[in-house]
Design an enzyme around this catalytic site. Structure first.
Site, PDB file in Angstrom:
ATOM      1  N   ARG A 475       0.809  -1.223   0.000  1.00 53.45           N
ATOM      2  CA  ARG A 475       0.000   0.000   0.000  1.00 53.45           C
ATOM      3  C   ARG A 475       0.843   1.274   0.000  1.00 53.45           C
ATOM      4  O   ARG A 475       0.313   2.358  -0.205  1.00 53.45           O
ATOM      5  CB  ARG A 475      -0.964  -0.001   1.193  1.00 53.45           C
ATOM      6  CG  ARG A 475      -0.261   0.039   2.512  1.00 53.45           C
ATOM      7  CD  ARG A 475      -1.084  -0.504   3.669  1.00 53.45           C
ATOM      8  NE  ARG A 475      -0.333  -0.387   4.913  1.00 53.45           N
ATOM      9  CZ  ARG A 475       0.668  -1.175   5.255  1.00 53.45           C
ATOM     10  NH1 ARG A 475       1.044  -2.147   4.458  1.00 53.45           N
ATOM     11  NH2 ARG A 475       1.310  -1.006   6.394  1.00 53.45           N
ATOM     12  N   CYS A 592      -6.580 -10.241  36.446  1.00 59.38           N
ATOM     13  CA  CYS A 592      -7.028 -11.546  36.952  1.00 59.38           C
ATOM     14  C   CYS A 592      -7.600 -12.408  35.821  1.00 59.38           C
ATOM     15  O   CYS A 592      -7.425 -13.629  35.809  1.00 59.38           O
ATOM     16  CB  CYS A 592      -8.053 -11.370  38.067  1.00 59.38           C
ATOM     17  SG  CYS A 592      -9.551 -10.517  37.549  1.00 59.38           S
TER      18      CYS A 592
END
Length: 1017
Positions: A475, A592
């Protein structure tokens, strides 16, 4: 003429080249694209933009058709023509070789015969760019009858139109390209409604009638085997699936996933649409009369051209009046009114050719071609009009015709549109382009075609510290494979000098930031007319925004994400700045969840990425710091005891258990497998057994918490072995040991490693985000035990002097090298952890995208965004009013285009009749004493200063003791700053930025005031 290539039945997709595009499109879509043959008729600026984007996107072949000789005006936007070709070479032949160089996987042909029926049948998609209406109608009629996808597109100055005809019963397989929505289930009722509730952290993005499937549902497990079910939404967290009374009750778990449905659309031929005025796609909701007028207007200029053998002459009122009369006869309804001003503007610029409009329409068209051949995303249905009339000169109608006449210049297309005066301004601009990646390459191309910086006083500065990688080539079109590892800025500058040898461009490889202000200094910024950001990170954007506000310079801002793009223009004393409004920060994964309770593949990939960083980079960095930095051990004492102990333990293990050969690396990898995928899971289940219930009586392992299962190592399991191979090789690299890739050798050695049995420990595990982590408990308790353990480890470590010159190779994560084992390790680690938690695994491609935080990117979106940026640039040059500027929000996939007026700079009131914005400041010219400074503000501005500071240095405060205050009042501000900050003032700067707190002397009220730019040098 053609480029030879080997054509396979199923082309192999080069993942390294198309990497960023694949994340926007998928491998399945790319297979369809690489099987598509496209014909592009018309090779001026619009046609070459389409060809460029299709070649980079990787279609099977592109055939170029344009036998007309190159004209000087073509160079206004055709970046692959040169002045030497004017009048001598056909357009298709002239750009052939440069198109060939874009992508080795794409076959490029030139056709110089006729557009016969047999010839057209060779193609999947036919595109006509800026062709006569009669040819559009003829070719479209044939294509529609023969099931060939057809697109016609044209630009006339600041106007454009695009027409799609993909035939009858065209199937859209994916309307928006977004990943299907998936939700974790909280409960399912056993009743007539069958109400499904998802967990609270999520919000449903489903609509009535959407289809969903279920998996991993416990209890009501029959849902897992059902075909897609139609839903009815009830609330942001609930929806109904119908009668579930005959199913067993729901107990736990489960996911519900949206099923995307194909959509079938009928397209009509161009002739039908022009006659009926149906199927008009609205591109700007605020331009109510635009479609009606341009539907008539574009047909009118074609009828004029057919009769007169030329398009309306530039700025010619006689021709414009003739076009208006034709257009009046083309209105569809009796109550339709023709906007004669708009038709005049269209006629005046009908021969105009400006690169921003070519970039916009060319990029959109290329994306429509990709939709036609793949069914991915929703096509424009069917006829769309675009205009940028806001960037035309305000007094366009009253300016003399002579102002817009061609002069035999490469900029004639732009002169016809905007006039010679504006062209002269453009050529003598000084602009700073920050970034030479995808958007940067497109901007440089646009600058070169516009002639920005090509005049005697003009200059483009471009900076980018990065070098070129293979994945950029898809690109960032100014680069070729031979440029890999070269600096982007210098390579891009060299490439655009070829496009326009008159362009004055200077390339740098210095990043922008406080540490380079000696280079990008006051003199540098004062020489600029504006800044254009082409950046991929928020930090640099914010910095450049602050510099533009400080120096009072316009800023052009933009960004892309797959098919989505946005632009923003920041204009001094008119608009808010980039940093005035920002998106909220991305929500992270709770610790967690990451460490103990993952429930999605994204969680396991992030955990694997963190594990990679800890094992192969952080450990090495810590060891090297210990061995080379005498103050390192002392610096560890500032960390909490738990972290300090962990760090020292890793240093000890890295130094005292260092491997001597590859077999020891294999043994280490095997033990890590046991630790991560068996022992840690056994420990978690020891703390929280699978049948555990909470104090409220609900199962602990429910909702987002999934009960894990330990893994038993199996040397014959490919996934288990992939982990060992990658981990052992990375460990070997750390220690400079020769790598081994013979799977049988590794397999045999891994099977013989002696692994100790697991013994559970007494440890506390964090169960929720709100619960403090064990390490913070340790810190609060004082951490005496950890301190003692740290001292013990330090006494056992070898002294740095004993290992002088020793170093562990730190591994910097590199996602785009498939041979370095980085993504192999992260994929295997993530999928093993996913297996622990019964989460569906991810392939290497998906893992790489998430772990590497890869932003999906398409050359089409980039081209369109750069075009819109340049439209705003043309307005900035003319000092347009606020309402003329537009911020753009677009999604080529849906498709959607939104244009909104920028937000005006908010005004702050000091007192009646005195307001200020972020663009204002007080200027104090000359180094004066603190007393003179305070008196100046009191007498001139009626402000009583109570506090004065510069950055973090407090220079004056009312509460300062009397003696100190009297001493400081006599000192010059420069001396005061140097004394209190203990830093000398830079010799290469002239100003300090001071902040003041003050009261209005008339009212005694506290007032907010702008900063003070204080000239000391």
């Amino acid at each position: 003429m053609s480029k030879p290539m080997d054509v396979e039945q199923e082309p192999k997709i080069d993942d390294a080249l198309y990497s960023r595009q694949l994340y926007a499109l998928s491998h399945e879509t790319m297979k369809k694209i690489t099987s598509t043959s496209v014909l592009v008729v018309g090779l001026q600026g619009l046609g070459i933009e389409i060809v460029k984007d299709l070649s980079l996107a990787g279609v099977k072949s592109v055939t170029l058709y344009d036998k007309e000789l190159v004209e000087i005006k073509d160079l206004s936007s055709q970046f692959y023509f040169s002045p030497e070709q004017v009048g001598k070479v056909g357009r298709a032949d002239a750009c052939f070789q440069k198109v060939v160089d874009l992508n080795n996987y794409v076959r490029i042909d030139v056709h110089n015969g006729e557009l016969s029926d047999e010839f057209l049948k060779k193609f999947n998609v036919v595109v006509l760019a800026n062709q006569p209406l009669a040819l559009q109608l003829k070719v479209n009629e044939f294509c529609h009858a023969n099931k060939i996808h057809f697109i016609s597109v044209e630009t006339r100055g600041v106007f454009g139109q695009l027409f799609n005809d993909f035939g009858e019963q065209f199937t859209i397989t994916d309307t928006n390209g977004e990943n299907p929505n998936a939700y974790m289930i909280s409960s399912i009722s056993q009743d007539k409604e069958g109400i499904v509730t998802v967990v609270e952290e999520q919000k449903l993005q489903l609509l009535d009638g959407d289809l969903v499937t279920f998996k991993e549902v416990n209890g009501m497990s029959a849902l897992n085997d059902l075909p897609p079910q139609k839903i009815k939404t009830i609330s942001p967290l609930t929806f109904s699936i119908g009668d579930t009374t005959n199913l067993p009750p729901y107990t736990s778990g489960g996911y519900v996933t949206e099923v995307k449905q194909p959509k079938v659309v009928d397209f009509k031929p161009l002739k039908n649409i022009l006659e009926s005025g149906e199927n008009i796609f609205i591109t700007d909701d605020f331009k109510f009369t635009q479609p009606t007028n341009l539907l008539a207007g574009f047909q009118a200029i074609h009828k004029f051209a057919e009769k007169n053998k030329h398009m309306p002459r530039p700025h010619n009122k006689e021709d414009a009046n003739a076009v208006i009369e034709i257009a009046k006869g083309l209105l569809k309804k009796p109550d339709d009114e023709l906007d004669e001003k708009m038709i005049t503007q269209l006629s005046f610029g009908a021969q105009g050719d400006i690169v921003p409009m070519q970039a916009i329409l060319g990029g959109i068209t290329a994306q429509e071609v990709l939709k036609a051949c793949s069914g991915k995303f929703t096509p424009i249905h069917q006829l769309a009009f675009f205009d940028s009339v806001e960037c035309l000169p305000e007094d366009l109608e009253t300016l003399p015709e002579e102002e817009f006449q061609p002069i035999g210049s490469r900029y004639d297309g732009q002169i016809i549109t905007f006039g010679k005066t504006l062209q002269n301004k453009i050529e003598n601009l000084n602009y700073f382009l920050v970034g030479a990646g995808a958007i940067g390459c497109e901007m440089l191309k646009n600058f070169a075609m516009m002639g920005l910086g090509a005049g005697p006083k003009g200059l483009v500065h471009v900076t980018d510290m990065d070098t070129i990688e293979k994945s950029n080539l898809n690109r960032q079109f100014l680069f070729r494979s031979s440029d890999i590892q070269q600096l982007k800025s210098q390579t891009a500058a060299n490439a655009v000098r070829v496009m326009n040898p008159d362009l004055n461009v200077k390339a740098y490889s210095l990043r922008v930031g406080p540490d380079t202000e000696s280079h990008y200094n006051e003199e540098f910024f004062n020489s600029l007319d504006g800044v254009c950001n082409a950046l991929d990170n928020v930090e640099a954007r914010l910095y450049m925004d602050s510099q533009c506000v400080y120096y009072g310079k316009p800023l052009l801002e933009s960004g892309t994400l797959g098919t989505k793009g946005n632009t923003q223009v920041v204009v001094p004393h008119l608009t808010e700045s980039y940093s005035s409004s920002r998106d909220p920060p991305e929500k992270g994964i709770p610790v967690c969840t990451l460490h103990n309770f993952p429930n999605a593949i994204e969680h396991t990939i992030q955990w694997a990425r963190d594990t990679f960083e800890g094992l192969f980079k952080n450990n090495a960095d810590n060891v090297n710091s210990y061995l080379t930095n005498p103050a390192y051990v002392q610096s560890l004492k500032t960390q909490n005891p738990f972290v300090r102990l962990e760090t020292l333990a890793s240093i000890k293990a890295s130094l005292m258990d260092r491997p001597l050969d590859f077999n020891q690396c294999i043994a280490w990898a095997r033990l890590k497998f046991e630790e991560y995928f068996n022992n840690n899971i056994e420990q978690l289940l020891y703390n929280f057994p699978k049948d555990m219930v909470t104090t409220t009586g609900t199962p602990f392992w429910s909702g987002p918490k999934r009960a894990p299962t330990p893994l038993k190592f199996d040397v014959e399991n490919p996934l288990h072995l992939e982990f060992i191979v990658a981990a052992a090789n990375l460990r070997a690299f750390n220690y400079g040991i020769k790598a081994e890739t013979n799977i049988e050798v590794i397999q045999k050695q891994a099977a013989n490693v002696i692994v100790p049995d697991f013994t559970p420990k007494k440890v506390k595990i964090q169960t929720s985000e709100n619960e403090p982590a064990p390490s913070s408990n340790t810190q609060q308790a004082g951490g005496d035990a950890e301190d003692d353990q740290c001292d013990t480890i330090l006494s056992q470590l070898p002294q740095p002097s004993e290992m002088a010159g020793y170093k562990i190779n730190s591994i910097q994560f590199e996602k785009d090298d498939d041979t370095n084992h980085h993504i192999d390790f992260i994929t295997a680690t993530s999928n093993l952890r996913a297996t622990n938690y019964a989460i569906s695994p991810a392939d290497k491609h998906k893992t790489k995208g998430i772990a590497g935080k890869i932003i999906p990117a398409l050359v089409t979106t980039t081209a369109v965004v750069a075009g819109f940026v340049c439209i705003e640039l043309i307005k900035v040059i003319q000092n347009k009013a606020l309402e003329k500027y537009k911020s753009t929000f677009m999604n080529l996939g849906i498709p959607f285009f939104g244009f909104v007026e920028p937000i005006a700079a908010p005004k702050n009131k000091i007192r009646e009749g005195w307001t200020w914005t972020l663009w204002d400041r007080f200027d104090v010219d000359g180094d004066i004493t603190l007393k003179e400074f305070l008196d100046l503000f009191e007498k001139k501005h009626g402000l009583d200063i109570s506090m004065l500071s510069c950055k973090v240095t407090l220079l004056y405060a009312l509460f300062t003791d009397k003696k100190t205050k009297e001493e400081r009042l006599k000192m010059k501000i420069s001396q005061l700053y140097e004394t209190l900050s203990k830093k000398p003032l830079p010799k290469d700067k002239k100003y300090l930025l001071l902040e003041i707190c003050c009261n209005d002397t008339e009212t005694g009220d506290d007032v907010d005031v702008p900063s003070v730019r204080y000239k000391y040098n």
